[in-house]
Motif scaffolding. Structure first.
Motif, PDB file in Angstrom:
ATOM      1  N   GLU A 227       0.842  -1.209   0.000  1.00 55.68           N
ATOM      2  CA  GLU A 227       0.000   0.000   0.000  1.00 55.68           C
ATOM      3  C   GLU A 227       0.875   1.257   0.000  1.00 55.68           C
ATOM      4  O   GLU A 227       0.537   2.246  -0.635  1.00 55.68           O
ATOM      5  N   ARG A 228       2.009   1.221   0.687  1.00 57.42           N
ATOM      6  CA  ARG A 228       2.943   2.361   0.612  1.00 57.42           C
ATOM      7  C   ARG A 228       3.425   2.567  -0.821  1.00 57.42           C
ATOM      8  O   ARG A 228       3.499   3.695  -1.306  1.00 57.42           O
ATOM      9  N   PHE A 229       3.769   1.474  -1.476  1.00 55.52           N
ATOM     10  CA  PHE A 229       4.215   1.571  -2.875  1.00 55.52           C
ATOM     11  C   PHE A 229       3.125   2.206  -3.734  1.00 55.52           C
ATOM     12  O   PHE A 229       3.402   3.046  -4.580  1.00 55.52           O
ATOM     13  N   ALA A 230       1.879   1.765  -3.512  1.00 58.15           N
ATOM     14  CA  ALA A 230       0.758   2.296  -4.302  1.00 58.15           C
ATOM     15  C   ALA A 230       0.635   3.799  -4.084  1.00 58.15           C
ATOM     16  O   ALA A 230       0.619   4.590  -5.034  1.00 58.15           O
ATOM     17  N   GLN A 231       0.591   4.219  -2.815  1.00 52.38           N
ATOM     18  CA  GLN A 231       0.366   5.637  -2.505  1.00 52.38           C
ATOM     19  C   GLN A 231       1.539   6.511  -2.951  1.00 52.38           C
ATOM     20  O   GLN A 231       1.340   7.557  -3.571  1.00 52.38           O
ATOM     21  N   ILE A 232       2.739   6.076  -2.633  1.00 54.74           N
ATOM     22  CA  ILE A 232       3.916   6.915  -2.914  1.00 54.74           C
ATOM     23  C   ILE A 232       4.153   7.031  -4.416  1.00 54.74           C
ATOM     24  O   ILE A 232       4.467   8.108  -4.925  1.00 54.74           O
ATOM     25  N   SER A 233       3.975   5.917  -5.137  1.00 52.01           N
ATOM     26  CA  SER A 233       4.211   5.996  -6.589  1.00 52.01           C
ATOM     27  C   SER A 233       3.156   6.872  -7.245  1.00 52.01           C
ATOM     28  O   SER A 233       3.479   7.701  -8.102  1.00 52.01           O
ATOM     29  N   LEU A 234       1.908   6.745  -6.827  1.00 48.43           N
ATOM     30  CA  LEU A 234       0.855   7.563  -7.446  1.00 48.43           C
ATOM     31  C   LEU A 234       1.092   9.047  -7.148  1.00 48.43           C
ATOM     32  O   LEU A 234       1.062   9.879  -8.070  1.00 48.43           O
ATOM     33  N   ALA A 235       1.369   9.367  -5.884  1.00 48.36           N
ATOM     34  CA  ALA A 235       1.595  10.776  -5.528  1.00 48.36           C
ATOM     35  C   ALA A 235       2.807  11.326  -6.263  1.00 48.36           C
ATOM     36  O   ALA A 235       2.784  12.455  -6.765  1.00 48.36           O
ATOM     37  N   GLY A 236       3.870  10.532  -6.369  1.00 53.91           N
ATOM     38  CA  GLY A 236       5.088  10.979  -7.044  1.00 53.91           C
ATOM     39  C   GLY A 236       4.854  11.213  -8.527  1.00 53.91           C
ATOM     40  O   GLY A 236       5.333  12.195  -9.098  1.00 53.91           O
ATOM     41  N   LEU A 237       4.106  10.323  -9.149  1.00 50.98           N
ATOM     42  CA  LEU A 237       3.823  10.483 -10.579  1.00 50.98           C
ATOM     43  C   LEU A 237       2.926  11.692 -10.807  1.00 50.98           C
ATOM     44  O   LEU A 237       3.114  12.447 -11.765  1.00 50.98           O
ATOM     45  N   GLN A 238       1.958  11.888  -9.912  1.00 41.59           N
ATOM     46  CA  GLN A 238       1.074  13.058 -10.042  1.00 41.59           C
ATOM     47  C   GLN A 238       1.882  14.356  -9.926  1.00 41.59           C
ATOM     48  O   GLN A 238       1.603  15.330 -10.600  1.00 41.59           O
ATOM     49  N   ALA A 239       2.916  14.327  -9.047  1.00 44.92           N
ATOM     50  CA  ALA A 239       3.753  15.526  -8.853  1.00 44.92           C
ATOM     51  C   ALA A 239       4.891  15.608  -9.871  1.00 44.92           C
ATOM     52  O   ALA A 239       5.757  16.468  -9.773  1.00 44.92           O
ATOM     53  N   GLU A 240       4.892  14.668 -10.821  1.00 46.29           N
ATOM     54  CA  GLU A 240       5.914  14.618 -11.878  1.00 46.29           C
ATOM     55  C   GLU A 240       7.333  14.539 -11.333  1.00 46.29           C
ATOM     56  O   GLU A 240       8.258  15.151 -11.867  1.00 46.29           O
ATOM     57  N   GLU A 241       7.499  13.775 -10.273  1.00 43.04           N
ATOM     58  CA  GLU A 241       8.853  13.494  -9.785  1.00 43.04           C
ATOM     59  C   GLU A 241       9.525  12.485 -10.711  1.00 43.04           C
ATOM     60  O   GLU A 241       8.851  11.735 -11.414  1.00 43.04           O
ATOM     61  N   THR A 242      10.864  12.440 -10.665  1.00 42.09           N
ATOM     62  CA  THR A 242      11.577  11.459 -11.490  1.00 42.09           C
ATOM     63  C   THR A 242      11.495  10.082 -10.832  1.00 42.09           C
ATOM     64  O   THR A 242      11.203   9.956  -9.641  1.00 42.09           O
ATOM     65  N   ALA A 243      11.791   9.063 -11.648  1.00 42.01           N
ATOM     66  CA  ALA A 243      11.777   7.691 -11.131  1.00 42.01           C
ATOM     67  C   ALA A 243      12.768   7.537  -9.978  1.00 42.01           C
ATOM     68  O   ALA A 243      12.486   6.853  -8.987  1.00 42.01           O
ATOM     69  N   ASP A 244      13.936   8.181 -10.080  1.00 46.89           N
ATOM     70  CA  ASP A 244      14.928   8.071  -9.003  1.00 46.89           C
ATOM     71  C   ASP A 244      14.425   8.731  -7.719  1.00 46.89           C
ATOM     72  O   ASP A 244      14.661   8.219  -6.618  1.00 46.89           O
ATOM     73  N   GLU A 245      13.740   9.868  -7.871  1.00 49.12           N
ATOM     74  CA  GLU A 245      13.180  10.531  -6.673  1.00 49.12           C
ATOM     75  C   GLU A 245      12.132   9.655  -6.002  1.00 49.12           C
ATOM     76  O   GLU A 245      12.104   9.519  -4.772  1.00 49.12           O
ATOM     77  N   ILE A 246      11.271   9.060  -6.824  1.00 43.88           N
ATOM     78  CA  ILE A 246      10.212   8.219  -6.259  1.00 43.88           C
ATOM     79  C   ILE A 246      10.822   6.974  -5.614  1.00 43.88           C
ATOM     80  O   ILE A 246      10.416   6.558  -4.522  1.00 43.88           O
ATOM     81  N   ALA A 247      11.839   6.393  -6.282  1.00 44.59           N
ATOM     82  CA  ALA A 247      12.507   5.215  -5.702  1.00 44.59           C
ATOM     83  C   ALA A 247      13.119   5.566  -4.347  1.00 44.59           C
ATOM     84  O   ALA A 247      13.049   4.774  -3.395  1.00 44.59           O
ATOM     85  N   ALA A 248      13.694   6.759  -4.228  1.00 49.11           N
ATOM     86  CA  ALA A 248      14.286   7.177  -2.946  1.00 49.11           C
ATOM     87  C   ALA A 248      13.194   7.303  -1.870  1.00 49.11           C
ATOM     88  O   ALA A 248      13.395   6.900  -0.723  1.00 49.11           O
ATOM     89  N   ARG A 249      12.031   7.840  -2.247  1.00 46.66           N
ATOM     90  CA  ARG A 249      10.916   7.912  -1.284  1.00 46.66           C
ATOM     91  C   ARG A 249      10.472   6.525  -0.829  1.00 46.66           C
ATOM     92  O   ARG A 249      10.165   6.313   0.345  1.00 46.66           O
ATOM     93  N   LEU A 250      10.440   5.591  -1.794  1.00 50.92           N
ATOM     94  CA  LEU A 250      10.029   4.221  -1.452  1.00 50.92           C
ATOM     95  C   LEU A 250      11.031   3.585  -0.489  1.00 50.92           C
ATOM     96  O   LEU A 250      10.660   2.916   0.467  1.00 50.92           O
ATOM     97  N   ARG A 251      12.321   3.828  -0.751  1.00 50.47           N
ATOM     98  CA  ARG A 251      13.337   3.269   0.154  1.00 50.47           C
ATOM     99  C   ARG A 251      13.214   3.879   1.545  1.00 50.47           C
ATOM    100  O   ARG A 251      13.292   3.172   2.557  1.00 50.47           O
ATOM    101  N   ASN A 252      12.974   5.185   1.602  1.00 49.54           N
ATOM    102  CA  ASN A 252      12.801   5.849   2.898  1.00 49.54           C
ATOM    103  C   ASN A 252      11.618   5.283   3.663  1.00 49.54           C
ATOM    104  O   ASN A 252      11.706   4.984   4.847  1.00 49.54           O
ATOM    105  N   ALA A 253      10.494   5.140   2.953  1.00 55.01           N
ATOM    106  CA  ALA A 253       9.249   4.714   3.609  1.00 55.01           C
ATOM    107  C   ALA A 253       9.340   3.279   4.102  1.00 55.01           C
ATOM    108  O   ALA A 253       8.684   2.907   5.074  1.00 55.01           O
ATOM    109  N   THR A 254      10.153   2.459   3.429  1.00 57.51           N
ATOM    110  CA  THR A 254      10.229   1.048   3.805  1.00 57.51           C
ATOM    111  C   THR A 254      11.480   0.752   4.630  1.00 57.51           C
ATOM    112  O   THR A 254      11.692  -0.381   5.042  1.00 57.51           O
TER     113      THR A 254
END
Ligand SMILES: [Zn+2]
Length: 291
Positions: A227-254
């Protein structure tokens, strides 16, 4: 009577990242996943270490190269019968498309990382739900899509070989869902977790990596991270973050650190831009209105 062993394939020298499993019985041995062709010698050395004789069957959880790349070689060299889901079978018989899509990701380093990919002979096609009688054991195939549309888990008694749908978990880290392209489907993944929970297994074996006995806690934490992956990836894509930025958020959250064992686009037991690409494809394909 049987024994199960985790075989460390040491992909490019990394321990505890990629495993195959062997079930030893008096009637012969059964492999669950086999790893890529590049680690075939390590697989043979591990089989010798645990004294697994008379290898007869190979059960594939899915056809991704880290799980199934050596299947062609094993089917010809040892005459193994290879079991795979119907939706993966044609890519094993004719690996042209498998190779082309891997080349897109890994480019010139494809062979160096994964070795050669040969067609599989002796295929047995499954859909999930089958109860196989192999070496006097009853092993049930469970259709478990989400990570891959053709993913199977295999249950023997209260043991489940869960492939990648039960996540990646190394040591004390929480399990995280590996989400590379091309066929991540979060709805299917949730359903597969529910199916696996309903099987009341006492032990899980993961390709990344090894044996875990705290099954209900494992699935609880995996679901949280999914569910974290779902929320963080959707929010990151909506905010037009890069894949590396979103991956860093996922690593932080997990709580996962970036792996320093980056292998040409393949990061064992970590989260990379490729996981974000798989999620992005999912959102675009199934919920484009949210982007
Ligand atoms: Zn994998």
């Amino acid at each position: 009577m049987f024994e199960i062993h985790t075989l460390d394939l040491k992909l490019r020298g990394s321990s505890n990242a990629l495993a195959a499993h062997v079930i030893k019985t008096e009637q012969g041995s059964i492999l669950v996943d086999c790893g890529p062709e590049s680690t075939l010698q390590n697989l043979y050395a591990e089989l010798e270490r645990v004294d697994a004789q008379n290898l007869k069957y190979l059960l594939l959880t899915h056809i991704h190269l880290d799980h199934a790349g050596a299947a062609g070689r094993l089917s010809t060299d040892l005459g193994l019968t290879v079991f795979v889901h119907a939706r993966g079978a044609k890519h094993l018989q004719d690996p042209t498309r498998l190779l082309a899509s891997a080349k897109q990701i890994f480019g010139d380093r494809m062979t160096e990382i994964w070795g050669n990919i040969e067609p599989v002979s002796n295929l047995e096609v499954l859909n999930g739900g089958e109860k196989l009688e192999l070496c006097a054991l009853e092993i049930e195939a469970l259709y478990t899509p989400g990570h891959a549309v053709h993913h199977l888990a295999f249950q023997q008694g209260d043991i489940v070989f869960a492939g990648d749908v039960a996540g990646v978990r190394v040591g004390n880290q929480a399990p995280v869902p590996p989400t590379p392209p091309p066929d991540i489907n979060l709805e299917h993944w949730r359903t597969s977790i529910e199916l696996l929970k309903s099987r009341a297994a006492k032990t899980l074996y993961l390709a990344h990596f090894g044996r875990f006995d705290d099954v209900s806690e494992h699935f609880e934490r995996l679901s949280e991270n999914l569910e974290r992956f779902a929320q963080i990836s959707l929010a990151g894509l909506q905010a037009e973050e890069t894949a590396d930025e979103i991956a860093a958020r996922l690593r932080n959250a997990t709580g996962l650190q970036a792996s320093d064992e980056f292998v040409g686009g393949y990061v064992p037991a970590s989260i990379s831009a490729s996981d974000v690409a798989g999620l992005e494809r999912y959102w675009q394909k199934f919920h484009p209105e949210l982007l």
